[in-house]
Design an enzyme around this catalytic site. Structure first.
Site, mmCIF file in Angstrom:
data_model
loop_
_atom_site.group_PDB
_atom_site.id
_atom_site.type_symbol
_atom_site.label_atom_id
_atom_site.label_comp_id
_atom_site.label_asym_id
_atom_site.label_seq_id
_atom_site.Cartn_x
_atom_site.Cartn_y
_atom_site.Cartn_z
ATOM 1 C CE LYS A 191 104.569 45.866 -37.578
ATOM 2 N NZ LYS A 191 104.532 45.458 -36.214
HETATM 3 C C1 LIG Z 1 104.782 45.605 -34.780
HETATM 4 C C2 LIG Z 1 105.758 44.891 -33.948
HETATM 5 C C3 LIG Z 1 105.455 44.476 -32.649
HETATM 6 C C4 LIG Z 1 104.189 44.851 -31.933
HETATM 7 O O1 LIG Z 1 103.008 44.571 -32.572
HETATM 8 P P1 LIG Z 1 101.673 45.387 -32.217
HETATM 9 O O2 LIG Z 1 100.627 44.677 -32.981
HETATM 10 O O3 LIG Z 1 101.878 46.792 -32.678
HETATM 11 O O4 LIG Z 1 101.471 45.306 -30.758
HETATM 12 C C5 LIG Z 1 106.410 43.750 -31.968
HETATM 13 N N1 LIG Z 1 107.601 43.445 -32.506
HETATM 14 C C6 LIG Z 1 107.921 43.847 -33.752
HETATM 15 C C7 LIG Z 1 109.250 43.469 -34.309
HETATM 16 C C8 LIG Z 1 107.023 44.592 -34.499
HETATM 17 O O5 LIG Z 1 107.370 45.011 -35.727
#
Ligand SMILES: *Cc1c(COP(=O)(O)O)cnc(C)c1O
Length: 394
Positions: A191
């Protein structure tokens, strides 16, 4: 792990993250303490919201958001069919039913307010209570929050922003994640803000923040930290909670990463502008570059975080061919995302309205490498690889 010449994403860590981690190790206090409190305060100030509650990951954030809003059995949660599976899974975990709505189109793969209204009506016909609308700012580009907020008001739905792609992005002067009733963020390794695992719930209302904090830690009224500080000696358990806490190590990394966020998002925007210029000839070959209408340079009041660089192929076979050609050149690609109701674990569950745009998008979208530390030459190499595989002159 194969070593890609150009990976899909990469992390921007420097000596500051290492120093922050060492400081926590030396402090010998590892979970929920000063670092977590500071990370929450700094994140809330950055977002311009009253409360930020740090959690174990983005999925935990979405689970707590739904639970804090009182979503439960008999409720429907209207959400886009183009999304990571997290929201749908947490809807089921909360005992509610996911109801999938379509997106606007290939060029704008975010929740279509008209389709969401149809989905809410279809849910009612099935005897479900539409309770919440989860919107997802795909790739870090804002949903049409005005239309969605009008729908939410008309239908009596709470809005949860899945802002996992959108940390640092703005819409009409507000930061994404600070517009709906609850905002959810992930700090997973790919991210825009990275702590490894990690997440954040952002909220304006005191009562919702209180519920999120309780549910984060076993439904307890006081924390180990408060007792350590002498603020409390015992505790009550007032609801059935979880252990969705973050730790001090991750919170410390998160604080450093928050300081890098605006600069790194700016670098992402410049890469996307370059991609757009280089890939423009693809449009004549039947490709769609999503969000071309969004001014990436934009004004600071309305700017995407450019989490993903995607291109939509004219058909599924072309997407596959281009992905293979890039892989052979050492360039990693991905698909964001396969259609959720088509997963075997969902088996068509929640598919109450037509999803033609979502189906077309999920069948044809290709995600290209994008990260702050890539060079303009890397962007050119990826763009050349795509154009060459399509026999389109640069
Ligand atoms: C990464 C992500 C999640 C989940 O996050 P985690 O930290 O991996 O549990 C949920 N929604 C979106 C759109 C994401 O990109």
């Amino acid at each position: 792990m194969p070593s890609w010449r150009i990976p899909l994403s990469d992390i921007d860590f420097g000596p500051e993250e290492q120093a922050a981690l060492l400081e926590v190790l030396r402090s010998r206090w590892l979970s929920m303490g000063e670092q977590t409190q500071a990370f929450e305060a700094e994140f809330a100030a950055y977002l311009g919201c009253r409360h930020a509650v740090a959690v174990a990951n983005g999925t935990a954030a979405l689970h707590l958001a739904l639970l804090a809003l009182g979503v439960g059995p008999g409720d429907a949660v209207v959400q886009p069919a183009v999304n990571f599976v997290s929201t749908a899974n947490m809807t089921v975990a909360a005992g509610a039913e996911p109801v999938f709505a379509d997106v606007y189109g290939l060029a704008e793969p975010t929740l279509d307010a008209a389709s969401a209204a149809q989905a809410a009506a279809a849910a009612r016909r099935q005897g479900l209570r539409p309770r919440a609308l989860v919107v997802m700012h795909y790739g870090g580009y804002a949903c049409r929050m005005d239309e969605l907020a009008a729908l939410a008001r008309a239908e009596g739905l709470a809005i949860v922003e899945d802002a996992c792609h959108g940390v640092g992005a703005t819409y009409g002067g507000a930061k994404l994640g600070a517009i709906g009733d609850v905002g959810c963020f992930s700090f997973f390794s790919n991210k825009n803000l990275v702590t490894g695992e990690g997440g954040m719930v952002t909220v304006e209302r005191d009562d919702l923040a209180e519920r999120v904090r309780r549910l984060r830690s076993h439904g307890m009224t006081s924390l180990t930290w408060d007792r350590h500080k002498g603020h409390a000696s015992t505790y009550d358990v007032v609801c059935h909670g979880y252990n969705y806490r973050i730790d001090e190590l991750r919170a410390a990394i998160g604080r450093v990463q928050l300081g890098r966020l605006d600069g790194n998002n700016e670098r992402r925007r410049r890469h996307v502008e370059r991609y757009r210029r280089r890939l423009a000839p693809l449009e004549a070959a039947g490709w769609t570059l999503p969000f071309l209408g969004a001014d990436v340079a934009g004004s600071p009041a309305s700017q995407p975080s450019c989490h993903l660089m995607t291109a939509v192929a004219p058909d599924e076979a072309t997407r596959g061919r281009v992905a293979e050609a890039l892989k052979a050149a050492g360039i990693q690609t991905s698909l964001h995302y396969p259609l959720i109701p088509a997963f075997s674990g969902f088996a068509g569950r929640g598919r109450l309205v037509p999803l033609p745009h979502a189906e077309a998008f999920c069948g044809r979208v290709l995600t290209l490498p994008l990260y702050p530390t890539m060079s303009p030459a890397d962007v050119d190499a990826v763009a050349d690889g795509v154009l060459e595989a399509c026999n389109v002159p640069a």
